[in-house]
Design an enzyme around this catalytic site. Sequence first.
Site, PDB file in Angstrom:
ATOM      1  N   ASP A  96      -4.488  -2.901  22.859  1.00 60.10           N
ATOM      2  CA  ASP A  96      -5.272  -3.031  21.633  1.00 60.10           C
ATOM      3  C   ASP A  96      -6.663  -3.558  21.984  1.00 60.10           C
ATOM      4  O   ASP A  96      -6.787  -4.654  22.535  1.00 60.10           O
ATOM      5  CB  ASP A  96      -4.546  -4.024  20.707  1.00 60.10           C
ATOM      6  CG  ASP A  96      -4.639  -3.646  19.249  1.00 60.10           C
ATOM      7  OD1 ASP A  96      -5.752  -3.370  18.794  1.00 60.10           O
ATOM      8  OD2 ASP A  96      -3.594  -3.659  18.570  1.00 60.10           O
ATOM      9  N   ASP A 315       0.778  -5.082   9.887  1.00 55.98           N
ATOM     10  CA  ASP A 315      -0.058  -5.483   8.743  1.00 55.98           C
ATOM     11  C   ASP A 315       0.557  -5.097   7.405  1.00 55.98           C
ATOM     12  O   ASP A 315      -0.023  -5.380   6.362  1.00 55.98           O
ATOM     13  CB  ASP A 315      -1.427  -4.779   8.813  1.00 55.98           C
ATOM     14  CG  ASP A 315      -2.270  -5.225   9.995  1.00 55.98           C
ATOM     15  OD1 ASP A 315      -2.158  -6.392  10.403  1.00 55.98           O
ATOM     16  OD2 ASP A 315      -3.037  -4.387  10.505  1.00 55.98           O
TER      17      ASP A 315
HETATM   18  C1  GLC Z   1      -6.694  -4.846  12.077  1.00 54.24           C
HETATM   19  C2  GLC Z   1      -5.421  -5.424  12.617  1.00 54.24           C
HETATM   20  C3  GLC Z   1      -5.105  -6.670  11.854  1.00 54.24           C
HETATM   21  C4  GLC Z   1      -6.238  -7.652  12.045  1.00 54.24           C
HETATM   22  C5  GLC Z   1      -7.559  -7.029  11.641  1.00 54.24           C
HETATM   23  C6  GLC Z   1      -8.703  -7.844  12.136  1.00 54.24           C
HETATM   24  O1  GLC Z   1      -6.567  -4.393  10.781  1.00 54.24           O
HETATM   25  O2  GLC Z   1      -4.397  -4.484  12.572  1.00 54.24           O
HETATM   26  O3  GLC Z   1      -3.891  -7.254  12.247  1.00 54.24           O
HETATM   27  O4  GLC Z   1      -6.009  -8.797  11.289  1.00 54.24           O
HETATM   28  O5  GLC Z   1      -7.727  -5.750  12.216  1.00 54.24           O
HETATM   29  O6  GLC Z   1      -8.813  -7.740  13.521  1.00 54.24           O
END
Ligand code: GLC
Length: 501
Positions: A96, A315
């Site tokens: 990621d 999420d």
């Molecule tokens: C993305 C991620 C989430 C995170 C956000 C900020 O939406 O999936 O978990 O809080 O980005 O980085």
Amino acid sequence: MAWWEEAVFYQIYPRSFADASGDGVGDLRGITSKLDYLQVLGIDAVWISPFFPSPMRDFGYDVSDYCDIDPVFGTLHDFDELVDEAHRRNIKVIIDWVPNHTSSDHPWFTESRSSRENPRRSWYVWRSLDEKGRLPNNWIRAWSDQPAWTRDDLTGEYYLHCFLESQPDLNWDEPLVRQAMHNVLRFWLDRGVDGFRMDVVHLIGKELSRNDDPELAALTHVILNDVPIVHDYLREIRSVLDGYADRVSVGEVALFDPHQVATYYGQGDELHLSFNFKSLMTPWRASAWADLIRETEETHAAVSAWPTWVLSNHDNPRIATRLGAIEERVRSALVLLLSLRGTPFLYAGEELGLPDAEIPSERVVDPGGRDGCRSPIPWQQAPPFGWTDNPWLPFGTSAAERSVEAQRNDVHSTWHFCRMLLQLRRSEPALLRGTVVGLEVRGDVMVFERHEGTSRLAVAVNFADSHAEIPWSTETIAEWLLPAMPPAHLSSNGAAIVRLR
Ligand code: GLC
């Protein structure tokens, strides 16, 4: 076909997956210890959510060093071992990359905030109030009704943060930021990763002036940011990846219109894949799913973009929670995920049909209210389910019955069902590559076919709470694939797959 077009990706949220160190938080060695499990399940690639040094205010999506591992997850050595062990099992590893913002603890931000003249000032988005004392725009930060701007007392200016105050947005208009972030990609590519999931990557292009439309006032930052410049940045990112063989990018383009999503593939020179999140909101109705499939097929085919499918992630609520804990629905949702045309992303735990855990208020830790879907994976049937006595989040009430151990011992379980689907997908070119033909809604039943050469499979999903007629005549069916024996009817919320003559 590229490998990522045929692969099934499995999302691992490392804190919640498997804990080798026994401190209650999952780690990289925990993931390595479960690679055999993943091989048996039959996935092709893992996407691991962030494991970089972080103050963990957004549990790793607030990175304070892009090129190292947070001690809670292990070491770079553990990471190299994980990649080697995964590759030995033919499992690809993508990680990621969080390009939109850093943690406020990142040394770049510490420098940037230190004075208006600091050479890194331009690495973030700093502004003053206008002559009327107004903020630069009306953007609201995520998970709140608060402005996306915070005043920093050191210099009296405001910095932009689309998420938490502790997640300042990088300024991608600054060439040195782009260069530094490209170097982060190279650091991990050189270490052998197979690609990246790119966090909220549509947000890296920004037009701060998009602020005066009163209709937009109530909207969040996410919707406000879909601006042309992002495509220039994506082409640059793509050329970094193209310097290496066979690496993939999948963008978290958090826009809910498949047409917009498809534009992020460019002319084959931007993202390789993009998430298409409309499915996360599509109600359990035949017509709604048929519309989504049609819309996705049309918009993606128009620009030669290969679609992706997703049902849940770290999420969003898990399938069993969103669809109402009806076992047949959970299984039919897995059928959709694994039989539609495109690359599926399966969130760890969905192979178990795990629902979200109920989190008592004193155990809530996430500022975005997403703890329920991040409850740890129950490996063993007896408490503490293959974890220590104090995992970072509590288990749900169905952890024992939904555990990996219980379900592997029961041939009728969701786990066996999911594994069977994964095997079917792997062995059927029509499911991997076939066109989508004959998409139709008949009452509460949606049907479609997948054709590849002379091979033709047909899929039916019954969205009703009552059983339905089988939508194909007996003469047209060459073989029942799901269920294996011809049923009398489609069960309520059930699915079927047949080979056509
Ligand atoms: C993305 C991620 C989430 C995170 C956000 C900020 O939406 O999936 O978990 O809080 O980005 O980085």
